[in-house]
Write a protein that holds these residues in place. Structure first.
Motif, PDB file in Angstrom:
ATOM      1  N   LEU A  44       0.827  -1.206   0.000  1.00 26.92           N
ATOM      2  CA  LEU A  44       0.000   0.000   0.000  1.00 26.92           C
ATOM      3  C   LEU A  44       0.864   1.261   0.000  1.00 26.92           C
ATOM      4  O   LEU A  44       0.496   2.277  -0.594  1.00 26.92           O
ATOM      5  CB  LEU A  44      -0.916  -0.005   1.227  1.00 26.92           C
ATOM      6  CG  LEU A  44      -1.905   1.156   1.357  1.00 26.92           C
ATOM      7  CD1 LEU A  44      -2.910   1.136   0.208  1.00 26.92           C
ATOM      8  CD2 LEU A  44      -2.630   1.094   2.696  1.00 26.92           C
ATOM      9  N   PHE A  45       2.001   1.200   0.653  1.00 28.50           N
ATOM     10  CA  PHE A  45       2.929   2.333   0.660  1.00 28.50           C
ATOM     11  C   PHE A  45       3.562   2.534  -0.717  1.00 28.50           C
ATOM     12  O   PHE A  45       3.660   3.657  -1.224  1.00 28.50           O
ATOM     13  CB  PHE A  45       4.019   2.108   1.708  1.00 28.50           C
ATOM     14  CG  PHE A  45       5.164   3.077   1.610  1.00 28.50           C
ATOM     15  CD1 PHE A  45       5.045   4.369   2.102  1.00 28.50           C
ATOM     16  CD2 PHE A  45       6.357   2.702   1.013  1.00 28.50           C
ATOM     17  CE1 PHE A  45       6.098   5.274   2.003  1.00 28.50           C
ATOM     18  CE2 PHE A  45       7.417   3.588   0.907  1.00 28.50           C
ATOM     19  CZ  PHE A  45       7.282   4.878   1.406  1.00 28.50           C
ATOM     20  N   LEU A  46       3.963   1.440  -1.337  1.00 28.12           N
ATOM     21  CA  LEU A  46       4.687   1.531  -2.605  1.00 28.12           C
ATOM     22  C   LEU A  46       3.779   1.900  -3.778  1.00 28.12           C
ATOM     23  O   LEU A  46       4.177   2.678  -4.654  1.00 28.12           O
ATOM     24  CB  LEU A  46       5.383   0.200  -2.904  1.00 28.12           C
ATOM     25  CG  LEU A  46       6.563  -0.169  -2.002  1.00 28.12           C
ATOM     26  CD1 LEU A  46       7.066  -1.563  -2.343  1.00 28.12           C
ATOM     27  CD2 LEU A  46       7.686   0.848  -2.146  1.00 28.12           C
ATOM     28  N   ALA A  47       2.574   1.351  -3.806  1.00 28.22           N
ATOM     29  CA  ALA A  47       1.696   1.537  -4.970  1.00 28.22           C
ATOM     30  C   ALA A  47       1.389   3.009  -5.259  1.00 28.22           C
ATOM     31  O   ALA A  47       1.597   3.475  -6.389  1.00 28.22           O
ATOM     32  CB  ALA A  47       0.417   0.727  -4.794  1.00 28.22           C
ATOM     33  N   PRO A  48       0.888   3.792  -4.286  1.00 23.42           N
ATOM     34  CA  PRO A  48       0.635   5.204  -4.600  1.00 23.42           C
ATOM     35  C   PRO A  48       1.899   6.008  -4.838  1.00 23.42           C
ATOM     36  O   PRO A  48       1.889   6.976  -5.606  1.00 23.42           O
ATOM     37  CB  PRO A  48      -0.119   5.716  -3.362  1.00 23.42           C
ATOM     38  CG  PRO A  48       0.222   4.772  -2.275  1.00 23.42           C
ATOM     39  CD  PRO A  48       0.437   3.449  -2.925  1.00 23.42           C
ATOM     40  N   THR A  49       2.994   5.608  -4.192  1.00 25.69           N
ATOM     41  CA  THR A  49       4.269   6.296  -4.428  1.00 25.69           C
ATOM     42  C   THR A  49       4.681   6.150  -5.887  1.00 25.69           C
ATOM     43  O   THR A  49       5.036   7.132  -6.556  1.00 25.69           O
ATOM     44  CB  THR A  49       5.371   5.720  -3.515  1.00 25.69           C
ATOM     45  OG1 THR A  49       4.980   5.861  -2.142  1.00 25.69           O
ATOM     46  CG2 THR A  49       6.689   6.442  -3.734  1.00 25.69           C
ATOM     47  N   ILE A  50       4.614   4.929  -6.391  1.00 19.51           N
ATOM     48  CA  ILE A  50       4.952   4.670  -7.795  1.00 19.51           C
ATOM     49  C   ILE A  50       3.947   5.339  -8.722  1.00 19.51           C
ATOM     50  O   ILE A  50       4.312   5.960  -9.728  1.00 19.51           O
ATOM     51  CB  ILE A  50       4.989   3.148  -8.057  1.00 19.51           C
ATOM     52  CG1 ILE A  50       6.107   2.493  -7.244  1.00 19.51           C
ATOM     53  CG2 ILE A  50       5.170   2.859  -9.543  1.00 19.51           C
ATOM     54  CD1 ILE A  50       6.056   0.978  -7.248  1.00 19.51           C
ATOM     55  N   TYR A  51       2.682   5.236  -8.369  1.00 20.70           N
ATOM     56  CA  TYR A  51       1.599   5.763  -9.209  1.00 20.70           C
ATOM     57  C   TYR A  51       1.723   7.271  -9.413  1.00 20.70           C
ATOM     58  O   TYR A  51       1.716   7.769 -10.545  1.00 20.70           O
ATOM     59  CB  TYR A  51       0.259   5.415  -8.557  1.00 20.70           C
ATOM     60  CG  TYR A  51      -0.942   6.100  -9.166  1.00 20.70           C
ATOM     61  CD1 TYR A  51      -1.513   5.630 -10.337  1.00 20.70           C
ATOM     62  CD2 TYR A  51      -1.507   7.219  -8.561  1.00 20.70           C
ATOM     63  CE1 TYR A  51      -2.618   6.251 -10.892  1.00 20.70           C
ATOM     64  CE2 TYR A  51      -2.608   7.848  -9.112  1.00 20.70           C
ATOM     65  CZ  TYR A  51      -3.161   7.360 -10.273  1.00 20.70           C
ATOM     66  OH  TYR A  51      -4.248   7.986 -10.817  1.00 20.70           O
ATOM     67  N   TYR A  52       1.853   8.013  -8.312  1.00 18.70           N
ATOM     68  CA  TYR A  52       1.923   9.469  -8.417  1.00 18.70           C
ATOM     69  C   TYR A  52       3.241   9.926  -9.039  1.00 18.70           C
ATOM     70  O   TYR A  52       3.276  10.911  -9.783  1.00 18.70           O
ATOM     71  CB  TYR A  52       1.734  10.108  -7.037  1.00 18.70           C
ATOM     72  CG  TYR A  52       0.284  10.265  -6.653  1.00 18.70           C
ATOM     73  CD1 TYR A  52      -0.452  11.366  -7.070  1.00 18.70           C
ATOM     74  CD2 TYR A  52      -0.361   9.303  -5.885  1.00 18.70           C
ATOM     75  CE1 TYR A  52      -1.788  11.513  -6.731  1.00 18.70           C
ATOM     76  CE2 TYR A  52      -1.695   9.436  -5.542  1.00 18.70           C
ATOM     77  CZ  TYR A  52      -2.408  10.548  -5.969  1.00 18.70           C
ATOM     78  OH  TYR A  52      -3.729  10.677  -5.639  1.00 18.70           O
ATOM     79  N   PHE A  93       9.183  -0.545  -8.259  1.00 17.99           N
ATOM     80  CA  PHE A  93       8.262  -1.398  -9.014  1.00 17.99           C
ATOM     81  C   PHE A  93       8.598  -2.876  -8.823  1.00 17.99           C
ATOM     82  O   PHE A  93       7.698  -3.709  -8.647  1.00 17.99           O
ATOM     83  CB  PHE A  93       8.313  -1.043 -10.500  1.00 17.99           C
ATOM     84  CG  PHE A  93       7.390  -1.873 -11.348  1.00 17.99           C
ATOM     85  CD1 PHE A  93       6.021  -1.649 -11.336  1.00 17.99           C
ATOM     86  CD2 PHE A  93       7.890  -2.892 -12.150  1.00 17.99           C
ATOM     87  CE1 PHE A  93       5.162  -2.420 -12.111  1.00 17.99           C
ATOM     88  CE2 PHE A  93       7.038  -3.669 -12.928  1.00 17.99           C
ATOM     89  CZ  PHE A  93       5.676  -3.432 -12.909  1.00 17.99           C
ATOM     90  N   VAL A  94       9.886  -3.192  -8.839  1.00 16.45           N
ATOM     91  CA  VAL A  94      10.308  -4.579  -8.620  1.00 16.45           C
ATOM     92  C   VAL A  94       9.892  -5.041  -7.223  1.00 16.45           C
ATOM     93  O   VAL A  94       9.366  -6.149  -7.046  1.00 16.45           O
ATOM     94  CB  VAL A  94      11.834  -4.721  -8.811  1.00 16.45           C
ATOM     95  CG1 VAL A  94      12.305  -6.104  -8.355  1.00 16.45           C
ATOM     96  CG2 VAL A  94      12.212  -4.496 -10.268  1.00 16.45           C
ATOM     97  N   LEU A  95      10.123  -4.185  -6.225  1.00 15.59           N
ATOM     98  CA  LEU A  95       9.706  -4.517  -4.857  1.00 15.59           C
ATOM     99  C   LEU A  95       8.194  -4.703  -4.778  1.00 15.59           C
ATOM    100  O   LEU A  95       7.701  -5.611  -4.097  1.00 15.59           O
ATOM    101  CB  LEU A  95      10.146  -3.406  -3.898  1.00 15.59           C
ATOM    102  CG  LEU A  95      11.644  -3.297  -3.608  1.00 15.59           C
ATOM    103  CD1 LEU A  95      11.926  -2.067  -2.744  1.00 15.59           C
ATOM    104  CD2 LEU A  95      12.155  -4.555  -2.914  1.00 15.59           C
TER     105      LEU A  95
END
Length: 233
Positions: A44-52, A88-90
């Protein structure tokens, strides 16, 4: 040095990831539900970070003296691209691990849960036009007045819908207090929508030049504050 760190956290959207986790933890606490797994919170932390970051990086193709964020993205293209790849890999590893550990529970999810997941993913993808234009040219961000409500809806779903789905998958627990859940969902939706409208006020010159009919462009600052923001709060 401290300025560089602060810009990295905020412009790199790591703070957005922290907010996503914080809103989810708050919702779980308010609903008196068990917390989700660490794997889910990291995802959940990584997804919006990558998305934005992807969305901002996509539009920051030229340096800007009036927009510090755009300037930062232009100056740190290489760092951003590398960090995006690593994150993204993580993200993929965490997603695969989550799927592997709960595959049978994923497959056994009722249709309504899948409908909720698909709705959130599609809304998030359409908001910034992340789908290939050859597939679909529609961009919710360009619909003006819908823009803020779409942002609020996606964030409310991340805080109040996805955690319940994951709780069902990971523990089999269902939540049945629909009145409290609905109230918290609407509260988060309106809160995030108000924040989005406030950001629209900041982006007024850019949106006006692009003929993007946000509330502040359409109705002006005073009417937006007193007729829209305050009632929503």
């Amino acid at each position: 040095m401290s300025t560089k760190i602060i810009r990295f956290i905020f412009f790199g959207n790591y703070f957005v990831g922290i907010l996503a986790v914080a809103l989810t933890l708050e919702a779980s606490f308010q609903l008196r539900l068990p917390f989700n797994s660490l794997n889910y919170y990291l995802l959940l932390f990584l997804a919006p970070t990558i998305y934005y970051t992807y969305a901002y990086n996509k539009v920051s193709t030229q340096p800007s003296t009036t927009n510090p964020r755009t300037q930062w993205y232009f100056e740190h293209k290489k760092l951003i691209n590398i960090s995006q790849l690593v994150l993204f890999v993580l993200c993929v590893i965490l997603a695969v691990n989550l799927l592997y550990q709960n595959l049978q529970h994923f497959l056994a999810l009722p249709a309504i849960y899948w409908a909720a997941i698909i709705t959130v993913v599609v809304a998030a993808a359409l908001y910034y036009g992340l789908l290939p234009k050859s597939f679909l040219k529609f961009n919710l961000r360009n619909t003006g007045w819908l823009k803020a409500f779409v942002i609020g809806f996606v964030w409310a779903c991340c805080a109040n819908v996805l955690p319940l789905i994951m709780l069902k998958i990971e523990t089999g627990i269902d939540y049945h207090d629909s009145v409290l859940w609905t109230w918290l969902f609407v509260k988060n939706w309106m809160f995030c929508t108000v924040n989005a409208i406030i950001f629209d006020i900041k982006d007024y010159p850019t949106d006006a030049n692009k003929h993007l009919r946000t509330f502040v462009v359409r109705y002006g600052l005073r009417k937006t504050i007193f007729s829209i923001l305050i009632p929503l709060l």
